[in-house]
Design a protein around this motif. Structure first.
Motif, PDB file in Angstrom:
ATOM      1  N   ASP A  71       0.829  -1.215   0.000  1.00 52.11           N
ATOM      2  CA  ASP A  71       0.000   0.000   0.000  1.00 52.11           C
ATOM      3  C   ASP A  71       0.862   1.264   0.000  1.00 52.11           C
ATOM      4  O   ASP A  71       0.395   2.351  -0.296  1.00 52.11           O
ATOM      5  N   TYR A  72       2.124   1.114   0.370  1.00 51.39           N
ATOM      6  CA  TYR A  72       3.065   2.250   0.383  1.00 51.39           C
ATOM      7  C   TYR A  72       3.893   2.294  -0.910  1.00 51.39           C
ATOM      8  O   TYR A  72       4.901   2.975  -0.975  1.00 51.39           O
ATOM      9  N   ASP A  73       3.467   1.535  -1.900  1.00 55.57           N
ATOM     10  CA  ASP A  73       4.218   1.436  -3.157  1.00 55.57           C
ATOM     11  C   ASP A  73       5.615   0.862  -2.959  1.00 55.57           C
ATOM     12  O   ASP A  73       6.536   1.183  -3.711  1.00 55.57           O
ATOM     13  N   VAL A  74       5.765   0.066  -1.928  1.00 54.10           N
ATOM     14  CA  VAL A  74       7.019  -0.652  -1.737  1.00 54.10           C
ATOM     15  C   VAL A  74       6.748  -2.088  -2.183  1.00 54.10           C
ATOM     16  O   VAL A  74       6.142  -2.872  -1.464  1.00 54.10           O
ATOM     17  N   ASN A  75       7.133  -2.386  -3.414  1.00 56.16           N
ATOM     18  CA  ASN A  75       6.720  -3.686  -3.973  1.00 56.16           C
ATOM     19  C   ASN A  75       7.858  -4.455  -4.645  1.00 56.16           C
ATOM     20  O   ASN A  75       7.625  -5.421  -5.361  1.00 56.16           O
ATOM     21  N   LYS A  76       9.079  -3.993  -4.421  1.00 58.48           N
ATOM     22  CA  LYS A  76      10.232  -4.766  -4.904  1.00 58.48           C
ATOM     23  C   LYS A  76      10.960  -5.322  -3.686  1.00 58.48           C
ATOM     24  O   LYS A  76      11.774  -4.629  -3.068  1.00 58.48           O
ATOM     25  N   ILE A  77      10.640  -6.538  -3.336  1.00 59.85           N
ATOM     26  CA  ILE A  77      11.207  -7.138  -2.136  1.00 59.85           C
ATOM     27  C   ILE A  77      12.046  -8.346  -2.542  1.00 59.85           C
ATOM     28  O   ILE A  77      11.510  -9.380  -2.931  1.00 59.85           O
ATOM     29  N   TYR A  78      13.344  -8.164  -2.473  1.00 61.98           N
ATOM     30  CA  TYR A  78      14.268  -9.222  -2.903  1.00 61.98           C
ATOM     31  C   TYR A  78      14.631 -10.108  -1.717  1.00 61.98           C
ATOM     32  O   TYR A  78      15.071  -9.614  -0.682  1.00 61.98           O
ATOM     33  N   VAL A  79      14.446 -11.406  -1.874  1.00 63.85           N
ATOM     34  CA  VAL A  79      14.844 -12.359  -0.841  1.00 63.85           C
ATOM     35  C   VAL A  79      15.918 -13.260  -1.442  1.00 63.85           C
ATOM     36  O   VAL A  79      15.744 -13.820  -2.526  1.00 63.85           O
ATOM     37  N   LEU A 120      21.312 -10.924  -6.833  1.00 65.45           N
ATOM     38  CA  LEU A 120      21.132  -9.820  -5.890  1.00 65.45           C
ATOM     39  C   LEU A 120      22.307  -8.851  -5.981  1.00 65.45           C
ATOM     40  O   LEU A 120      22.123  -7.628  -5.899  1.00 65.45           O
ATOM     41  N   ALA A 121      23.484  -9.400  -6.190  1.00 68.37           N
ATOM     42  CA  ALA A 121      24.668  -8.544  -6.324  1.00 68.37           C
ATOM     43  C   ALA A 121      24.482  -7.558  -7.482  1.00 68.37           C
ATOM     44  O   ALA A 121      24.856  -6.383  -7.391  1.00 68.37           O
ATOM     45  N   ASP A 122      23.872  -8.033  -8.572  1.00 65.92           N
ATOM     46  CA  ASP A 122      23.621  -7.153  -9.714  1.00 65.92           C
ATOM     47  C   ASP A 122      22.605  -6.058  -9.362  1.00 65.92           C
ATOM     48  O   ASP A 122      22.744  -4.906  -9.780  1.00 65.92           O
ATOM     49  N   VAL A 123      21.578  -6.439  -8.588  1.00 66.67           N
ATOM     50  CA  VAL A 123      20.567  -5.455  -8.180  1.00 66.67           C
ATOM     51  C   VAL A 123      21.214  -4.392  -7.289  1.00 66.67           C
ATOM     52  O   VAL A 123      20.961  -3.191  -7.426  1.00 66.67           O
TER      53      VAL A 123
END
Lengths: 133, 130
Positions: A71-79, A120-123
């Motif tokens: 809902d806060y537009d936080v939608n890129k969650i990398y695990v 993840l390193a690339d991100v």
């Protein structure tokens, strides 16, 4: 122009206050309309586990807050995949985090992106600002 | 270069505030600009004026106060983290009905937005501790 902000979560949810106070920065930071990603590595992956119960330690269970991130537009969650595996966990052990895509008639989409250590390193390489907790 | 500094650990227990201080001094000596120093987590405890370290040791808070005076640094203590840990200025003490305040000279209390702003405005945000 918006900068790419990544919040790097590296510690278990309880035991220290880093996870909780990281979440507080994320929620405040959401108002600044930057390009936000969250990463969960190491013991940080425990922050997203479902069925957390803190009754026995007398602390507030703040894990429901993660489900509000969409809902806060936080939608890129990398695990990080390896971090999960090293702890005997899989995606099924984590909360189902979603967001609604305004551009596709509010279609519900998954927020969690399971990535390998090298992906993840690339991100990370692509970020402008990294806040590590 | 325009630099932001984030300090996440308290004084003496961890080296992060010492390292950040040395870094800030070195950066200023090289002609860089320090946009802001933001104290978060236990890092807010660097801003108490009530600490009395032994005389033969460095006084971390006083070092920051002096550097602030010399270079007009913006030393910001996070209000949310400070409230939990009992670090407050006069206004906040009044607001919370407390009988004292303990913030050191040269520090100010403000919100987490100041950290995000530092990330946006600075060429680099450098984190110490955590």
């Amino acid at each position: 122009m918006a900068k790419k902000f990544m919040y790097m979560n590296t510690k278990a949810p309880y035991g220290t206050i880093y996870a909780l106070e990281s979440l507080e920065v994320v929620l405040i930071g959401a108002a600044f309309e930057q390009d936000v990603s969250l990463a969960f590595i190491g013991d940080g992956v425990y922050q997203l586990t479902k069925g957390q119960n803190t009754d026995g330690i007398g602390m507030k269970n703040f894990s429901p807050t993660y489900t509000a991130l969409g809902d806060y537009d936080v939608n890129k969650i990398y695990v990080e995949k390896e971090s999960l595996e090293e702890r005997g966990l899989s995606l099924d052990d984590l909360q189902h985090l979603t967001w609604e895509d305004e551009d596709e008639d509010w279609a519900e989409k998954d927020s969690i992106r399971l990535v390998s250590r090298s992906e993840l390193a690339d991100v990370i390489e692509d970020q402008d600002v990294i806040l590590s907790f | 270069m325009k630099l932001g500094i984030q300090i996440n650990e308290g004084p003496y227990q961890h080296q992060s505030s010492d390292s950040a201080y040395q870094f800030a001094k070195a950066a200023l000596a090289k002609g860089h600009e320090i946009f802001r120093v933001f104290f978060y987590h236990d890092g807010v405890n660097n801003g108490t004026r009530l600490a009395v370290p032994p005389q033969d040791d460095r006084n971390i808070t006083q070092q920051w106060t002096e550097l602030q005076k010399e270079h007009n640094l913006d030393l910001v203590v996070c209000i949310a983290a400070a409230q939990r840990r009992g670090l407050m200025d006069e206004d906040e003490a009044k607001r919370q009905g407390k009988d004292a305040n303990n913030i050191a000279e040269g520090f100010r209390i403000s919100g987490l937005g100041q950290l995000i702003e530092a990330g946006i405005e600075c060429d680099r945000l450098v984190t110490f501790g955590a």
